[in-house]
Scaffold this active site. Sequence first.
Site: not given
Ligand code: PBG
Ligand code: ZN
Length: 322
Positions: A116, A118, A191, A213, A229, A244, A270, A309
Site C-alpha cells: 500500500c 499510504c 477492510k 479513507r 468484496e 479487518k 492496533s 501485535y
Molecule cells: C495501510 C494499512 C493500515 C493498516 C494496515 N495496513 C492502515 C490504514 O488503512 O489506515 C492498519 C493496521 C492496524 O491498525 O494495526 N493501508
Molecule cells: Zn494504505
Amino acid sequence: MYRFRRLRRDERIRSMMQETRLHPKNFIYPVFVTEGEKIKNPVASMPGVFQYSVDRLDEILEQVKEAAIGGIMLFGIPQHKDPQGSQAYAADGVTRRAVRFIKEHYPAIYIVVDVCLCEYTSHGHCGMVCGNEILNDETLPYLVKMAVSLVEAGADMVAPSDMMDGRIAAIRKGLDEAGFTQVPIMAYSAKFASAYYGPFREAAHSAPEFGDRRSYQMDCANGQEALREIGADIEEGADIVMVKPALAYLDVLREAALTFDMPLAVYNVSGEYAMVKAAAANGWIDERRVVMENLTAMKRAGARVIITYHALDAVRWIEYIY
Ligand code: PBG
Ligand code: ZN
C-alpha cells in the site's frame, strides 16, 4: 438429566475436550522498519511495539525466530515522501533493504509485505490523488511495481491493503508476468474504515493529510457488502482473504467462513491492541487471559491466520495454557 459438567470436571478432561487451540504457526507478527541507523523508537500508543532501523532488526527477528510463528508482516517507513510514493518501489527503498536483510540473515522467517502506498505518499492517502479524489485505476501500476519489487527482493507473500478495486487481478498479472507465479496474495478483502487504526497511523506515519479513507475502505455497517468484496477478490485470484479489524467484525469473519471454501485471515489491529494494553497497565484486566480469549475467539470464528501485535506474548502464553 444430561450433565454438561461431566466434561468440565477437571483440567485433564477440559483440555481433552477443547474445540479450538491456538498454535504459534497461526500468528503473523507486524514489524515496522524505519530509515536511519541504530533506531529503536517506541510507539507511544502501542506499548511493546517499536520502529526499528534495518541495522537493529536483529533484536526483534531473533524473538520471531525463537517463537517459531507463522511469519511477519513488514511495514516500511521511508524518510522521503512524495505524491507518487516512489520510495515504495525504489531500488534502495527501506522496505526492500529490510526484506533483503531478513532473507539473507533469517531465511527461515516467512515474509509477508503489506502493499500500500499510504506510508510513502506525502498526502498520506493509499492512492494517487487528483484534487480531493483518490484515483483508482491510475494507482494500479504503482502497486504492481511495489509488489514485484518487494518480491524480487525476497518477500514470500504480498498483502495489498488499499481496499480499492481491481487490485488482486492487477497484482496477480504483474507477478505472473515477472515470473513469480508461485507467490501467493493475501487480500485485505473486507477492510473497514475503522477508528481502530489510529495507533497504527502513528506507528507507520500514514495518517491522511486531508479527508479520510471512507471512499475506499468499507462502511462498518455493511456485512453483506463485505461478502461481495471477499467474493470479488477470490475471483480475481486471491489465495487468502482477510477481514479487518477483528473483534468488532467476528460476525463477518464467521459468515465468510461459512460462505467461502478459502483460507481466512483476520487482522487484530492496533487500536484493539492499544485498548487491551491500556486496561492491563491500569490493572483493570488480566492481560494474558484477555489476549488468549480474544485470539481464541478469532480462530473459533474461522480464522486460520491471525495477524497480531500480541503474537510473541501469545506464544509464551500458549505454552502456559496448554
Ligand atoms: C495501510 C494499512 C493500515 C493498516 C494496515 N495496513 C492502515 C490504514 O488503512 O489506515 C492498519 C493496521 C492496524 O491498525 O494495526 N493501508
Ligand atoms: Zn494504505
